[in-house]
Design a protein around this motif. Sequence first.
Motif, PDB file in Angstrom:
ATOM      1  N   GLY A 145       3.293  19.869   1.847  1.00  0.00           N
ATOM      2  CA  GLY A 145       4.556  19.153   1.908  1.00  0.00           C
ATOM      3  C   GLY A 145       4.399  17.829   1.184  1.00  0.00           C
ATOM      4  O   GLY A 145       3.358  17.541   0.589  1.00  0.00           O
ATOM      5  N   ASN A 146       5.433  17.009   1.223  1.00  0.00           N
ATOM      6  CA  ASN A 146       5.368  15.708   0.571  1.00  0.00           C
ATOM      7  C   ASN A 146       5.302  14.622   1.638  1.00  0.00           C
ATOM      8  O   ASN A 146       6.251  14.426   2.395  1.00  0.00           O
ATOM      9  CB  ASN A 146       6.607  15.494  -0.305  1.00  0.00           C
ATOM     10  N   VAL A 147       4.178  13.919   1.683  1.00  0.00           N
ATOM     11  CA  VAL A 147       3.970  12.863   2.659  1.00  0.00           C
ATOM     12  C   VAL A 147       3.781  11.553   1.903  1.00  0.00           C
ATOM     13  O   VAL A 147       2.913  11.454   1.032  1.00  0.00           O
ATOM     14  CB  VAL A 147       2.741  13.137   3.551  1.00  0.00           C
ATOM     15  N   LEU A 148       4.612  10.579   2.220  1.00  0.00           N
ATOM     16  CA  LEU A 148       4.529   9.271   1.581  1.00  0.00           C
ATOM     17  C   LEU A 148       4.433   8.207   2.661  1.00  0.00           C
ATOM     18  O   LEU A 148       5.322   8.082   3.505  1.00  0.00           O
ATOM     19  CB  LEU A 148       5.762   9.018   0.704  1.00  0.00           C
ATOM     20  N   ASP A 149       3.343   7.467   2.649  1.00  0.00           N
ATOM     21  CA  ASP A 149       3.153   6.362   3.579  1.00  0.00           C
ATOM     22  C   ASP A 149       3.117   5.067   2.796  1.00  0.00           C
ATOM     23  O   ASP A 149       2.401   4.957   1.785  1.00  0.00           O
ATOM     24  CB  ASP A 149       1.843   6.515   4.356  1.00  0.00           C
ATOM     25  N   THR A 150       3.888   4.090   3.248  1.00  0.00           N
ATOM     26  CA  THR A 150       3.887   2.795   2.583  1.00  0.00           C
ATOM     27  C   THR A 150       3.703   1.698   3.622  1.00  0.00           C
ATOM     28  O   THR A 150       4.138   1.812   4.763  1.00  0.00           O
ATOM     29  CB  THR A 150       5.207   2.538   1.827  1.00  0.00           C
ATOM     30  N   HIS A 164       6.724   6.026   7.085  1.00  0.00           N
ATOM     31  CA  HIS A 164       6.067   7.339   7.076  1.00  0.00           C
ATOM     32  C   HIS A 164       7.137   8.375   6.743  1.00  0.00           C
ATOM     33  O   HIS A 164       8.050   8.615   7.539  1.00  0.00           O
ATOM     34  CB  HIS A 164       5.434   7.626   8.437  1.00  0.00           C
ATOM     35  N   ASN A 165       7.042   8.950   5.563  1.00  0.00           N
ATOM     36  CA  ASN A 165       8.039   9.907   5.089  1.00  0.00           C
ATOM     37  C   ASN A 165       7.397  11.291   4.966  1.00  0.00           C
ATOM     38  O   ASN A 165       6.410  11.458   4.252  1.00  0.00           O
ATOM     39  CB  ASN A 165       8.587   9.492   3.719  1.00  0.00           C
ATOM     40  N   ARG A 195       0.864  -1.170   0.000  1.00  0.00           N
ATOM     41  CA  ARG A 195       0.000   0.000   0.000  1.00  0.00           C
ATOM     42  C   ARG A 195       0.904   1.224   0.000  1.00  0.00           C
ATOM     43  O   ARG A 195       1.807   1.337   0.834  1.00  0.00           O
ATOM     44  CB  ARG A 195      -0.933   0.044   1.209  1.00  0.00           C
ATOM     45  N   ILE A 196       0.671   2.113  -0.947  1.00  0.00           N
ATOM     46  CA  ILE A 196       1.461   3.339  -1.066  1.00  0.00           C
ATOM     47  C   ILE A 196       0.493   4.514  -1.112  1.00  0.00           C
ATOM     48  O   ILE A 196      -0.392   4.555  -1.970  1.00  0.00           O
ATOM     49  CB  ILE A 196       2.330   3.325  -2.332  1.00  0.00           C
ATOM     50  N   THR A 199      10.494   7.501   8.741  1.00  0.00           N
ATOM     51  CA  THR A 199      10.305   6.624   9.893  1.00  0.00           C
ATOM     52  C   THR A 199       9.785   5.271   9.427  1.00  0.00           C
ATOM     53  O   THR A 199       8.784   5.200   8.711  1.00  0.00           O
ATOM     54  CB  THR A 199       9.303   7.231  10.892  1.00  0.00           C
ATOM     55  N   VAL A 200      10.485   4.213   9.829  1.00  0.00           N
ATOM     56  CA  VAL A 200      10.110   2.856   9.454  1.00  0.00           C
ATOM     57  C   VAL A 200       9.781   2.068  10.712  1.00  0.00           C
ATOM     58  O   VAL A 200      10.546   2.074  11.676  1.00  0.00           O
ATOM     59  CB  VAL A 200      11.248   2.150   8.675  1.00  0.00           C
TER      60      VAL A 200
END
Length: 960
Positions: free
Chosen positions: A874-879, A891-892, A866-867, A904-905
Amino acid sequence: MKNYLSSTLALSVILALAGCGGGGDDSTTTTSATTSTTVSGTASDGYLSGSTVCFDANGNGLCDVTEPFQITDENGTYSFPVTQDLLNSAEANASLLVMGGMDIDSKKALVGSLRAPYNTNVNITPLSTMAHALVQDKSISTDEAYAKVADALGLTVEEVTADPVKLAEDENNTKVIAASMSLNRIVTSLAKTASDAGDAANADDAVNSIYSALSDAIETAATSTDTNKSVSDVFVIVASDDNSTLPDSVKEAAKAAPVIETQVTEAVENSGDLTDAAVLADAVVETIQTELATAIENNETIDDTFLEALEDNATSTAESVDLVKTAILNVFDYYKVYISDTDAETIKNSAGFESSSDVNAYAILMKATEPVSVLSTLKTYYTQDAIKRYLGEFGLAISINGLETLTAFETSPFGLTQPLFSPTMDKVEFAKALYDTGDAELMNLSLKIAPPENYATTTDVQKAKDLFTSLRTQANSANEYANSESIEIDNALNDVAINLEVVTSILDSITKGISYAMETNQTTLSRQVSETRVSSLTKSVDSSTVTWAYDINQTIDGSETHWKGIISYPDADFDNFDPSSFEPLHAVLEGDLPLDFEAVNEEGIEDKQSVKADVTITKTSTGSDFVLSASISSNGDSYALTDAKASIAYTTDSTTGEPLPTYVKLNNLYIDGTVGDYTLSGKLDVNSYAQNKIMAAAGGAEIETTESWINVGFWCNNGDIIIHEQIPGFEITYNGNVYYPQYADIHNSGAYFGYEINEGDIDQYSIDYSFEVVCDDGQDTPANSDFNVNSWTESEPNNSGYLPSDLSFVGKLTNNTNSSYFEGSVAAKWSDVADANLSDEDYNPKLQVTLNGKLQMPSSPLMSLRIDFDNSNGNVLDTTYAYGDLSVTSHNVMDATLDNGTITVNASTGIVSTIKLVDGDIDYANSTLTTKDGKIIGTYRETSGVPTIVYIDGTFESLP
């Protein structure tokens, strides 16, 4: 009787560890998370210290790393758990095994190994080794085996299974310890004889073989009615057994078993304690064994005369042995340090030893002063042995390199005055000493014993390593998979037996042909569409339906191929069509088309593709809706569009009544298809549209297209036109490209051809043509001929600035050859579509994108992905990544430049990694790798320009 354990007091001091003893939680190791049973007892002949005791589950006679074990303490005790899973998978008759270590009484190393049938409370002795031989060879129960051993030796079952040292100490029962010591020394003597005679690779192997071969003799001895049974009776039987598998040297030497037993029994009964008895017994047996080996080598007969002389020599030896000096020699021999008789005498005198019970390695090192060289060597090996036993308390082992590292640091590499290892250390102090060496193996052991404050355990370190290995492996696998699949898909599309370009081009040509025929009121039309192909159209009207039948005829070397089909639609007056009000329109296309522009010669590939399309258009209050179903197939490849629904929104010009389209909204498009080895199925929706204000203010978006034509016409003033020399296709050349007429009108007095030039607006032209025409009035050329160029610009509907703002796709792409696939959904939302300045080169759309699905790669467990991406603020990327039992979330949060932020992993195994980025570089000081409760697992550092994880066990690796 004196305290037989007095000789172990020094070692007790050496290995006294605060908070840990011979058993307990700190000294065990668990091999599985399933239920387990604790196995405990003693290993003795005298007590064996520093021996490895394990559950030999696979029966290979070794303590493997996968089998639970513990090192015996100075009292010969052991304790460790055995899981139910291991018991269930163990070989039949799997046993407890003892290897290595020192007999604390004799100061000698255990030769070979001892065994005992598996049980939860077992004293492992030479007697239990006899019982195991019976269980293994005769397939009898443990109880039966112990009973037979007891009967063979004239003992009770309780005595055979007891701790023989404890019986001697608590109950003054020396009979059992004498039997145990006699049995072990007889076997050891015979083993050395076999080794010296070349009948065995070494004494250790020979010991194990001799014990295994005793079962028949034990059964025979057990049935004897003799009321004065002894251990040597078993060996007398062996010596006379012609069917025994033992070498002749062993059977011959076995005749001396009664002599050995007599000497050992007298040593036990006449000595002050077991230490003196063991040292004396070994000295005497060594003399016996030496004489036996010499006799066998010289082929002497072992008869009564020889045995009487042997007994006299043994008795003389017993009377002359210096027990203290012999004990000192035995200690050094155990540590494989050679000293002379003179050195032993010097140590005895300088230490002031008066009894063999006073002698042990620690006492020698503490009391003796000379000679320094051998004492220094003993100190090194003793320290290593003590460390091995210390670690064995925790079920841990150490390599030779690790021992050498520790002993090399013994004099302190840090300027300290005390040694690195001290026998009085508790486990926390010892763990810290190990960790401070900086050696990876020793740091790892330290973490297993007692991690420094705020540090994680080795289990957590391994979880972190597994995590990054998994991330690296799966990232590489996913990249390789994506790259290889993209190549495979590209190849499949190139090789596919469906050519969408041909379909589009030919259908466009047919549509234009129909339009031209309608404009010129023709019901039939023939046009050259390529060098070898001619397309014919024929109109028919049935009731309220118009049908155009097409026939594409290919002629090569006189052989014809036809592709036929129909296009049908309502018979309506489209010239007076009212877009504001009409009945539902239904159009159908069905037929075959060529696979390519030229003939297909590839073997196994059909030269046609079948097309079927069905569309219904319905008027709505704001425009019209249409529903499309279509399919195309050829030779196993196929596409299908099912229930594609779209809406055309428009307004109507108040003056002309012409529709003014605003936008087309596509949704509910189902796609199914097979291309080569790939299958795609899914559903595409455009869920909403938004009007872009800037685009709308500029008048909306029109897509302009330019179409240019070259028209060639010929007319005759008198007579009819004759095509004098027809080159196939009436081809003309423009800018080096060959074109064929898209339409033709040939009649008596003239001919007219139209060529569509797909090169934009034509301002100047130069034409080469390859056909000749004449008129039948005799003129060489037509009286009137005309070349002209028509070009015009058309615009697609103006969408008034409406753009898709919410799209979604749900489907599955499968590689049928290896069963790999991606199945899931993709959703994208464009949040600032209304205010976006699309002409600004620096504009970045504000998007919310989610990919959620499952990825099955070849030879890999199913992975879920899941991405979620959102750059609205801002740029938020959750995978989220799940693979087997491991799941990882990331959580980037980054700024607009992507140079600053936090990654953060979190892993399901309890690992947390936080990496800070500042100006595009890792902020190592503020980046952490911990457990969920904050225990440190490692740090991030830069090594030669490479971001590196440095684990607390001293190992390191580059970031994935």
